[in-house]
Design an enzyme around this catalytic site. Structure first.
Site, mmCIF file in Angstrom:
data_model
loop_
_atom_site.group_PDB
_atom_site.id
_atom_site.type_symbol
_atom_site.label_atom_id
_atom_site.label_comp_id
_atom_site.label_asym_id
_atom_site.label_seq_id
_atom_site.Cartn_x
_atom_site.Cartn_y
_atom_site.Cartn_z
ATOM 1 N N LYS A 1 -6.294 -0.629 3.382
ATOM 2 C CA LYS A 1 -6.031 -2.022 3.024
ATOM 3 C C LYS A 1 -5.360 -2.801 4.148
ATOM 4 O O LYS A 1 -5.386 -4.029 4.168
ATOM 5 C CB LYS A 1 -5.199 -2.103 1.749
ATOM 6 C CG LYS A 1 -5.975 -1.616 0.522
ATOM 7 C CD LYS A 1 -6.008 -2.650 -0.534
ATOM 8 C CE LYS A 1 -6.864 -2.334 -1.739
ATOM 9 N NZ LYS A 1 -6.951 -0.952 -2.179
ATOM 10 N N SER B 1 -9.611 7.395 1.400
ATOM 11 C CA SER B 1 -9.141 6.011 1.548
ATOM 12 C C SER B 1 -7.629 5.809 1.554
ATOM 13 O O SER B 1 -7.157 4.778 2.013
ATOM 14 C CB SER B 1 -9.746 5.160 0.430
ATOM 15 O OG SER B 1 -9.496 5.745 -0.837
HETATM 16 C C1 LIG Z 1 -7.802 -0.407 -3.020
HETATM 17 C C2 LIG Z 1 -8.194 1.016 -2.866
HETATM 18 C C3 LIG Z 1 -9.507 1.454 -3.142
HETATM 19 C C4 LIG Z 1 -10.577 0.554 -3.707
HETATM 20 O O1 LIG Z 1 -10.834 -0.567 -2.906
HETATM 21 P P1 LIG Z 1 -11.551 -1.857 -3.531
HETATM 22 O O2 LIG Z 1 -11.734 -2.761 -2.379
HETATM 23 O O3 LIG Z 1 -10.630 -2.423 -4.567
HETATM 24 O O4 LIG Z 1 -12.829 -1.391 -4.150
HETATM 25 C C5 LIG Z 1 -9.805 2.784 -2.878
HETATM 26 N N1 LIG Z 1 -8.882 3.647 -2.426
HETATM 27 C C6 LIG Z 1 -7.613 3.263 -2.164
HETATM 28 C C7 LIG Z 1 -6.657 4.276 -1.660
HETATM 29 C C8 LIG Z 1 -7.225 1.936 -2.363
HETATM 30 O O5 LIG Z 1 -5.975 1.567 -2.108
#
Ligand SMILES: *Cc1c(COP(=O)(O)O)cnc(C)c1O
Length: 315
Positions: free
Chosen positions: A51, A299
């Site tokens: 993010k 992520s």
């Molecule tokens: C926000 C987030 C997601 C999903 O992202 P979106 O853009 O809302 O689909 C996936 N994994 C993590 C760790 C996140 O913080």
């Protein structure tokens, strides 16, 4: 729609402010999938999640504002706090009184103001809107914003640079900023690449919205993939149509399948949160077999250590 040019611009803008995260081949998941599986280790990103890419790009695009605000207490709130501090800008993260102390502290430790207001996320969001309307703040939402999507898309650019032979990318899916950006970048460069979204079965708002043909609300349920919870916004403008048009497949995982993904990645040395483990969980469940080489976006890392330990013990 956000396109390749905007994503390339974002990559230039945020260079040096976000990490270029490494890629690792997973032997265990390669065996399970029957095709080469590569992990994009974005949980090693500063603030613990991708993010930071979108937040840094959005902040860099702002003109003269009093500061930035949002109502997210999770990875987006942390990212925005960090991005604002890096530019010497004020950040006010609005949250309800239900938010646990450790999350409030994490935001304050990043130099942002945690404004605790009301007893629900909706009330916190109203305060962020008020700051925008009355006090000259810029409200940066977690996904449905072109600069945020372009920033997340830089992850797609990096994947194609690091793994030019990639045939599919599995993307954790919530509001869809990550999937929209990654898919826009990857498909512009590799039109045949497959983009597979993965959410949890419990309360997946994008899945329900796609099934309904328009954004709908779902009841939020507790899940190990807590970063994938929450709605997509009934007024969603960008991520709903982009995910609808660019995603090739969608997989929904049970809580046990997510836990298995967390455990497996821990064995490979990666401490990750539930949202980041859905790709591994899908492979282990036999629900994601390729085509290969298959890239899994890992992520985020922000999991409560006690929760992580409980999941490992429950094996
Ligand atoms: C926000 C987030 C997601 C999903 O992202 P979106 O853009 O809302 O689909 C996936 N994994 C993590 C760790 C996140 O913080």
């Amino acid at each position: 729609m956000v396109g390749l040019e905007a994503i390339r611009d974002a990559a230039r803008r945020i260079e040096g402010q976000v990490l270029r995260t490494p890629v690792a081949r997973s032997e265990g998941l390669t065996q399970a999938a029957g095709v080469p599986v590569l992990l994009k280790l974005e949980h090693q990103q500063t603030t613990g999640a991708f993010k930071l890419r979108g937040a840094t790009n959005a902040v860099a695009r702002l003109g003269d504002v009093a500061g930035v605000t949002t109502a997210s207490t999770g990875n987006h709130g942390r990212a925005l706090a960090h991005a604002a501090r890096a530019r010497g800008m004020r950040a006010v993260i609005c949250m309800s009184s239900l938010v646990p102390d450790n999350k409030v502290r994490a935001i304050r430790d990043l130099g942002a103001e945690a404004r605790i207001i009301g007893g629900s996320q909706d009330e916190a969001f109203l305060e962020a809107q008020r700051l925008e309307a009355d006090e000259g703040f810029a409200l940066i939402p977690p996904f449905d914003h072109p600069d945020v999507i372009a920033g997340q898309g830089t992850l797609g650019l990096e994947i194609i640079e690091q793994i030019p032979e990639a045939a599919a990318i599995a993307v954790p899916l919530s509001g869809g900023g990550l999937l929209a950006g990654v898919a826009a970048a990857a498909k512009a460069m590799r039109p045949d690449i497959r983009i597979i979204g993965i959410s949890m079965e419990r309360g997946a708002a994008m899945a329900a919205s796609l099934a309904a043909g328009q954004p709908v609300e779902v009841r939020e349920l507790p899940t190990l993939a807590d970063s994938l919870g929450g709605g997509i916004g009934l007024q969603n403008r960008l991520t709903f149509p982009m995910v609808r048009d660019l995603m090739d497949d969608l997989i929904l995982l049970t809580e046990d399948e997510i836990a298995a993904g967390i455990r497996h990645l821990a064995l490979e040395g990666h401490v990750v949160e539930g949202a980041a483990a859905v790709g591994a969980g899908a492979v282990l469940a036999g629900r994601l077999r390729g085509p290969g080489p298959l890239v899994l976006i890992v992520s985020g890392a922000n999991i409560d250590p006690a929760t992580h330990a409980d999941i490992l013990r429950a094996a």
